[in-house]
Design a protein around this motif. Structure first.
Motif, PDB file in Angstrom:
ATOM      1  N   LYS A  87     -15.065 -34.080 -32.171  1.00 33.48           N
ATOM      2  CA  LYS A  87     -14.131 -35.160 -32.460  1.00 33.48           C
ATOM      3  C   LYS A  87     -13.657 -35.782 -31.146  1.00 33.48           C
ATOM      4  N   PRO A  88     -13.223 -37.025 -31.173  1.00 31.34           N
ATOM      5  CA  PRO A  88     -12.710 -37.635 -29.932  1.00 31.34           C
ATOM      6  C   PRO A  88     -11.594 -36.811 -29.289  1.00 31.34           C
ATOM      7  N   GLU A  89     -10.808 -36.127 -30.082  1.00 34.89           N
ATOM      8  CA  GLU A  89      -9.715 -35.320 -29.523  1.00 34.89           C
ATOM      9  C   GLU A  89     -10.206 -34.058 -28.822  1.00 34.89           C
ATOM     10  N   ASP A  90     -11.505 -33.762 -28.908  1.00 34.40           N
ATOM     11  CA  ASP A  90     -12.077 -32.651 -28.147  1.00 34.40           C
ATOM     12  C   ASP A  90     -12.409 -33.065 -26.708  1.00 34.40           C
ATOM     13  N   THR A  91     -12.271 -34.337 -26.409  1.00 37.36           N
ATOM     14  CA  THR A  91     -12.551 -34.823 -25.065  1.00 37.36           C
ATOM     15  C   THR A  91     -11.624 -34.156 -24.054  1.00 37.36           C
ATOM     16  N   ALA A  92     -12.226 -33.529 -23.054  1.00 41.11           N
ATOM     17  CA  ALA A  92     -11.458 -32.804 -22.039  1.00 41.11           C
ATOM     18  C   ALA A  92     -12.425 -32.214 -21.019  1.00 41.11           C
ATOM     19  N   ARG A  93     -11.852 -31.683 -19.976  1.00 45.53           N
ATOM     20  CA  ARG A  93     -12.646 -30.873 -19.043  1.00 45.53           C
ATOM     21  C   ARG A  93     -12.513 -29.433 -19.522  1.00 45.53           C
ATOM     22  N   TYR A  94     -13.650 -28.781 -19.669  1.00 40.40           N
ATOM     23  CA  TYR A  94     -13.686 -27.425 -20.208  1.00 40.40           C
ATOM     24  C   TYR A  94     -13.931 -26.433 -19.083  1.00 40.40           C
ATOM     25  N   TYR A  95     -13.099 -25.400 -19.068  1.00 37.64           N
ATOM     26  CA  TYR A  95     -13.153 -24.382 -18.028  1.00 37.64           C
ATOM     27  C   TYR A  95     -13.450 -23.015 -18.630  1.00 37.64           C
ATOM     28  N   CYS A  96     -14.303 -22.288 -17.943  1.00 39.87           N
ATOM     29  CA  CYS A  96     -14.584 -20.907 -18.292  1.00 39.87           C
ATOM     30  C   CYS A  96     -13.698 -20.013 -17.430  1.00 39.87           C
ATOM     31  N   ALA A  97     -13.235 -18.902 -18.001  1.00 38.03           N
ATOM     32  CA  ALA A  97     -12.393 -17.982 -17.251  1.00 38.03           C
ATOM     33  C   ALA A  97     -12.750 -16.551 -17.630  1.00 38.03           C
ATOM     34  N   ALA A  98     -12.603 -15.640 -16.674  1.00 37.75           N
ATOM     35  CA  ALA A  98     -12.921 -14.231 -16.889  1.00 37.75           C
ATOM     36  C   ALA A  98     -11.708 -13.379 -16.561  1.00 37.75           C
ATOM     37  N   ALA A  99     -11.458 -12.400 -17.411  1.00 39.03           N
ATOM     38  CA  ALA A  99     -10.298 -11.528 -17.256  1.00 39.03           C
ATOM     39  C   ALA A  99     -10.755 -10.082 -17.081  1.00 39.03           C
ATOM     40  N   LYS A 100     -10.155  -9.396 -16.106  1.00 31.43           N
ATOM     41  CA  LYS A 100     -10.492  -7.993 -15.885  1.00 31.43           C
ATOM     42  C   LYS A 100     -10.150  -7.142 -17.114  1.00 31.43           C
ATOM     43  N   THR A 101      -9.163  -7.580 -17.880  1.00 30.60           N
ATOM     44  CA  THR A 101      -8.935  -6.922 -19.152  1.00 30.60           C
ATOM     45  C   THR A 101     -10.151  -7.178 -20.026  1.00 30.60           C
ATOM     46  N   ALA A 102     -10.590  -6.199 -20.728  1.00 32.06           N
ATOM     47  CA  ALA A 102     -11.843  -6.316 -21.463  1.00 32.06           C
ATOM     48  C   ALA A 102     -11.695  -7.080 -22.781  1.00 32.06           C
ATOM     49  N   ARG A 103     -10.461  -7.346 -23.171  1.00 33.92           N
ATOM     50  CA  ARG A 103     -10.252  -7.918 -24.501  1.00 33.92           C
ATOM     51  C   ARG A 103     -10.278  -9.436 -24.500  1.00 33.92           C
ATOM     52  N   ALA A 104     -10.323 -10.016 -25.675  1.00 33.92           N
ATOM     53  CA  ALA A 104     -10.223 -11.461 -25.846  1.00 33.92           C
ATOM     54  C   ALA A 104      -8.746 -11.831 -25.828  1.00 33.92           C
ATOM     55  N   THR A 105      -8.368 -12.723 -24.966  1.00 34.58           N
ATOM     56  CA  THR A 105      -6.971 -13.102 -24.852  1.00 34.58           C
ATOM     57  C   THR A 105      -6.824 -14.605 -24.708  1.00 34.58           C
ATOM     58  N   SER A 106      -5.763 -15.142 -25.253  1.00 37.28           N
ATOM     59  CA  SER A 106      -5.496 -16.574 -25.171  1.00 37.28           C
ATOM     60  C   SER A 106      -4.570 -16.916 -24.006  1.00 37.28           C
ATOM     61  N   ARG A 107      -4.066 -15.927 -23.319  1.00 40.95           N
ATOM     62  CA  ARG A 107      -3.091 -16.154 -22.249  1.00 40.95           C
ATOM     63  C   ARG A 107      -3.796 -16.475 -20.930  1.00 40.95           C
ATOM     64  N   ALA A 108      -3.597 -17.676 -20.425  1.00 40.47           N
ATOM     65  CA  ALA A 108      -4.226 -18.075 -19.176  1.00 40.47           C
ATOM     66  C   ALA A 108      -3.821 -17.162 -18.023  1.00 40.47           C
ATOM     67  N   SER A 109      -2.606 -16.636 -18.076  1.00 40.36           N
ATOM     68  CA  SER A 109      -2.116 -15.783 -16.992  1.00 40.36           C
ATOM     69  C   SER A 109      -2.889 -14.478 -16.881  1.00 40.36           C
ATOM     70  N   GLU A 110      -3.619 -14.107 -17.912  1.00 41.76           N
ATOM     71  CA  GLU A 110      -4.369 -12.859 -17.882  1.00 41.76           C
ATOM     72  C   GLU A 110      -5.772 -13.021 -17.308  1.00 41.76           C
TER      73      GLU A 110
END
Length: 124
Positions: A87-110
Motif C-alpha cells: 500500500k502507499p502507506e508502506d512507503t518508507a526506508r526499511y532497516y534490518c536490525a539484530a539483537a543479541k537477545t535470541a528472541r523476537a522483540t519489537s523494542r528498538a532499544s533491544e
C-alpha cells in the motif's frame, strides 16, 4: 561484531510485492533475534516484524499482518521480508536490525546492530 546489509527495495505499484533481504556478517548472527523497522519521511521509526534466532517465533505489527512475512536462513546468514499487497502507506526506508537477545522483540532499544536501510516506494 555484526554488519547488516539490506537489499531488495525499489518502486512498486500498490498491490504489488517486494522481497527485502538482510545479509549479515559475523559468526554469531544465527543466535540473534532479528527485526525490520521502517521510517517514513517526517515520521518516527516504526517496528514492522521480528523473528527469533531459530525462526520458529515471529511477531508482526498489526498493519502488516497477513501481508508481510519474515523468515530467515541461518546457513546463509540472511533474513527476508516478503511484502505482498503493498500500500502507499508502506512507503518508507526499511532497516534490518539484530539483537543479541535470541528472541523476537519489537523494542528498538533491544537491537544492537543496524543496517543502512533500503528504500521502498509504493505508488498509488
Amino acid at each position: 561484531q555484526v554488519q547488516l546489509a539490506e537489499s531488495g527495495g525499489g518502486l512498486v505499484q500498490a498491490g504489488g510485492s517486494l522481497r527485502l533481504s538482510c545479509a549479515a556478517s559475523g559468526r554469531t548472527f544465527s543466535s540473534y533475534g532479528t527485526g525490520w523497522f521502517r521510517q517514513a519521511a517526517g515520521k518516527e521509526r516504526e517496528f514492522v516484524p521480528a523473528i527469533n534466532w531459530s525462526g520458529d517465533t515471529t511477531y508482526y505489527v498489526g498493519s502488516v499482518k497477513g501481508r508481510f512475512t519474515i523468515s530467515r536462513d541461518n546457513a546463509k546468514k540472511t533474513v527476508y521480508l516478503q511484502m505482498n499487497s503493498l500500500k502507499p502507506e508502506d512507503t518508507a526506508r526499511y532497516y534490518c536490525a539484530a539483537a543479541k537477545t535470541a528472541r523476537a522483540t519489537s523494542r528498538a532499544s533491544e537491537y544492537d546492530y543496524w543496517g543502512q536501510g533500503t528504500q521502498v516506494t509504493v505508488s498509488s
